[in-house]
Motif scaffolding. Sequence first.
Motif, short mmCIF file in Angstrom:
data_model
loop_
_atom_site.label_atom_id
_atom_site.label_comp_id
_atom_site.label_asym_id
_atom_site.label_seq_id
_atom_site.Cartn_x
_atom_site.Cartn_y
_atom_site.Cartn_z
N PHE A 262 22.46 -17.98 5.82
CA PHE A 262 23.75 -18.77 4.14
C PHE A 262 24.52 -18.70 3.51
O PHE A 262 25.45 -19.85 3.12
N ILE B 90 26.92 -27.43 0.64
CA ILE B 90 26.46 -26.65 1.85
C ILE B 90 27.49 -26.98 2.68
O ILE B 90 26.98 -28.60 3.04
N ILE C 46 18.04 -24.42 6.59
CA ILE C 46 17.92 -24.27 4.68
C ILE C 46 16.81 -24.74 4.42
O ILE C 46 15.59 -24.39 3.66
#
Length: 279
Positions: free
Chosen positions: A53, A245, A252
């Motif tokens: 992440f 992102i 994810i």
Amino acid sequence: MFGYVTVYKPELKIKDYEAYKGVYCTLCKNMGKKFGIISRLLLSYDSTFYALFRIALNDRDLSLCKAHCTFNPTKKCLKINNEKEIFDEASALTIILSYFKLEDNIKDSKGIKELLYKLLKPYFLIKVKKARKEFNGIYGIACKAMEKQEKAEKENSLMDIAAHPTAQMLKLLLALHYEDESIQRFAYMLGRVIYFMDAYDDYDKDIKEGTFNPFKETDDLVNEATIAINTSVGEMAELLTKIDIYKYRPVIENVIIYGFSNRLKEISRKYEGEISEPI
């Protein structure tokens, strides 16, 4: 961390799964270099997701190569050559949280189990001392969170209060690097999911041993645990639409949409069979 934040492979493309394994394998190698080969046994899917992440939030290109697995030299996996700071932090976080988990196990165990955990403590003390020297800020956040967690559990707190220290810990860890409130809230919700998953998974053991569990007073364990977990997962999914992102988005999203649901089903089968489909 406890191994609940993982992908659901059947719903993940091969290239995305290989990318995910690349983060896992790189973190494994990094832990071995920083804390010794035995420390690799502490590697969890949760710490892998933390590293993934963090990397996903950077718009930098990755430097990749093929490398041999230490435990299986005939096997090759992707290795990430940059983002060392993130992997170092994820490695230290794994050691620090494993140490506090051991301390918790010592307090909650008796007899042979307690003795075995105490025999492991000297090893963990050496490793956590090294991790703390380089990442004292992380250690401080984790230490305060564990103190508040212990206090909340001693007071038999309600579910939301009991989950707060773990959730707040992850929020503060991400706040060290990101001011974005959506990122911090995402981390908070992730902490709630991990805490509730662990409590749900350990429910039968906690009841048997008479230790704290936030679901202890519920009349419908499966329903209450499912609602608590899926509510947090739902907010995570919504928050993800507000976060930039740059890579690993399919991984994810797979964790949030399918991974948590699959783990929830696996735990629920111990108590009442199948549960509802993913939210």
